[in-house]
Write a protein that holds these residues in place. Sequence first.
Motif, PDB file in Angstrom:
ATOM      1  N   CYS A   4       5.933   0.332   2.227  1.00  0.00           N
ATOM      2  CA  CYS A   4       6.501  -0.845   1.569  1.00  0.00           C
ATOM      3  C   CYS A   4       7.746  -1.257   2.327  1.00  0.00           C
ATOM      4  O   CYS A   4       8.700  -0.476   2.427  1.00  0.00           O
ATOM      5  CB  CYS A   4       6.834  -0.554   0.116  1.00  0.00           C
TER       6      CYS A   4
ATOM      7  N   TRP B  91       6.591   3.168  -6.659  1.00  0.00           N
ATOM      8  CA  TRP B  91       5.171   2.842  -6.560  1.00  0.00           C
ATOM      9  C   TRP B  91       4.574   2.935  -7.960  1.00  0.00           C
ATOM     10  O   TRP B  91       4.766   3.931  -8.665  1.00  0.00           O
ATOM     11  CB  TRP B  91       4.450   3.797  -5.621  1.00  0.00           C
TER      12      TRP B  91
ATOM     13  N   ARG C 229       0.810   2.059 -10.024  1.00  0.00           N
ATOM     14  CA  ARG C 229      -0.599   1.779  -9.766  1.00  0.00           C
ATOM     15  C   ARG C 229      -1.292   1.278 -11.014  1.00  0.00           C
ATOM     16  O   ARG C 229      -0.852   1.525 -12.135  1.00  0.00           O
ATOM     17  CB  ARG C 229      -1.301   3.025  -9.226  1.00  0.00           C
TER      18      ARG C 229
ATOM     19  N   ARG D 122      -0.856  -0.399 -16.187  1.00  0.00           N
ATOM     20  CA  ARG D 122      -0.102   0.055 -15.021  1.00  0.00           C
ATOM     21  C   ARG D 122       0.545   1.408 -15.315  1.00  0.00           C
ATOM     22  O   ARG D 122       0.935   1.694 -16.434  1.00  0.00           O
ATOM     23  CB  ARG D 122       0.963  -0.971 -14.636  1.00  0.00           C
TER      24      ARG D 122
ATOM     25  N   TYR E 276      -2.202  -0.151  -5.762  1.00  0.00           N
ATOM     26  CA  TYR E 276      -0.859   0.414  -5.731  1.00  0.00           C
ATOM     27  C   TYR E 276       0.144  -0.690  -5.409  1.00  0.00           C
ATOM     28  O   TYR E 276       0.009  -1.388  -4.399  1.00  0.00           O
ATOM     29  CB  TYR E 276      -0.775   1.521  -4.687  1.00  0.00           C
ATOM     30  N   TYR E 277       1.131  -0.821  -6.294  1.00  0.00           N
ATOM     31  CA  TYR E 277       2.158  -1.832  -6.134  1.00  0.00           C
ATOM     32  C   TYR E 277       3.479  -1.182  -5.758  1.00  0.00           C
ATOM     33  O   TYR E 277       3.859  -0.145  -6.322  1.00  0.00           O
ATOM     34  CB  TYR E 277       2.358  -2.605  -7.427  1.00  0.00           C
ATOM     35  N   CYS E 278       4.166  -1.817  -4.843  1.00  0.00           N
ATOM     36  CA  CYS E 278       5.539  -1.443  -4.548  1.00  0.00           C
ATOM     37  C   CYS E 278       6.444  -2.272  -5.455  1.00  0.00           C
ATOM     38  O   CYS E 278       6.209  -3.481  -5.640  1.00  0.00           O
ATOM     39  CB  CYS E 278       5.834  -1.742  -3.080  1.00  0.00           C
ATOM     40  N   ALA E 279       7.454  -1.650  -6.018  1.00  0.00           N
ATOM     41  CA  ALA E 279       8.355  -2.355  -6.930  1.00  0.00           C
ATOM     42  C   ALA E 279       9.780  -1.888  -6.692  1.00  0.00           C
ATOM     43  O   ALA E 279      10.014  -0.804  -6.140  1.00  0.00           O
ATOM     44  CB  ALA E 279       7.952  -2.105  -8.378  1.00  0.00           C
TER      45      ALA E 279
ATOM     46  N   TRP F  94       8.344  -7.111  -7.289  1.00  0.00           N
ATOM     47  CA  TRP F  94       7.015  -6.542  -7.083  1.00  0.00           C
ATOM     48  C   TRP F  94       6.396  -7.071  -5.805  1.00  0.00           C
ATOM     49  O   TRP F  94       6.509  -8.266  -5.488  1.00  0.00           O
ATOM     50  CB  TRP F  94       6.104  -6.885  -8.258  1.00  0.00           C
TER      51      TRP F  94
ATOM     52  N   GLN G 175       2.648  -7.280  -3.453  1.00  0.00           N
ATOM     53  CA  GLN G 175       1.333  -7.842  -3.766  1.00  0.00           C
ATOM     54  C   GLN G 175       0.286  -6.794  -4.084  1.00  0.00           C
ATOM     55  O   GLN G 175      -0.769  -7.132  -4.572  1.00  0.00           O
ATOM     56  CB  GLN G 175       0.834  -8.713  -2.592  1.00  0.00           C
ATOM     57  N   GLY G 176       0.540  -5.530  -3.835  1.00  0.00           N
ATOM     58  CA  GLY G 176      -0.434  -4.488  -4.128  1.00  0.00           C
ATOM     59  C   GLY G 176      -1.361  -4.208  -2.960  1.00  0.00           C
ATOM     60  O   GLY G 176      -1.688  -5.086  -2.171  1.00  0.00           O
ATOM     61  N   THR G 177      -1.751  -2.952  -2.869  1.00  0.00           N
ATOM     62  CA  THR G 177      -2.714  -2.533  -1.845  1.00  0.00           C
ATOM     63  C   THR G 177      -3.736  -1.610  -2.498  1.00  0.00           C
ATOM     64  O   THR G 177      -3.382  -0.733  -3.289  1.00  0.00           O
ATOM     65  CB  THR G 177      -1.997  -1.845  -0.656  1.00  0.00           C
TER      66      THR G 177
END
Length: 125
Positions: A21, A35, A37, A44, A93-96, A115, A117-119
């Motif tokens: 990230c 992170w 998810r 979430r 999985y999102y980075c925040a 946040w 965009q997620g992977t």
Amino acid sequence: VQLQASGGGLVQAGNSLRLTCVASGSISNRFVMGWIRQAPGKEREFVAAINRSDGTTRYADSVKGRFTISRDKAKNTVYLQMNSLKPEDTAVYYCAAKNGMILSEYARWSAYDYWGQGTQVTVSS
């Protein structure tokens, strides 16, 4: 603040992946990056977080001993090394991030303000 997550993919159970990230914008030393998810049909779920300044970390019980979060302050980057992956780790999985959190807040995913965009991470059995 913008967050760009990458590194997801399809792996077999027992294998590893590393998520990255990269944060840009006004990143202060008080930032906590985490992170979170979300699996299909589920809410979430907090995974791991790290304090940008002193490196304090916190993990969900479900990933302790398998996942490691780390940061590179110079690059404004946070990593999530995921080992011994299980099918139940399958999720987006999102980075925040949030500017300033007390330790007890790290695991509360709704507390994060920024946040990515997620992977997608898919673990096959």
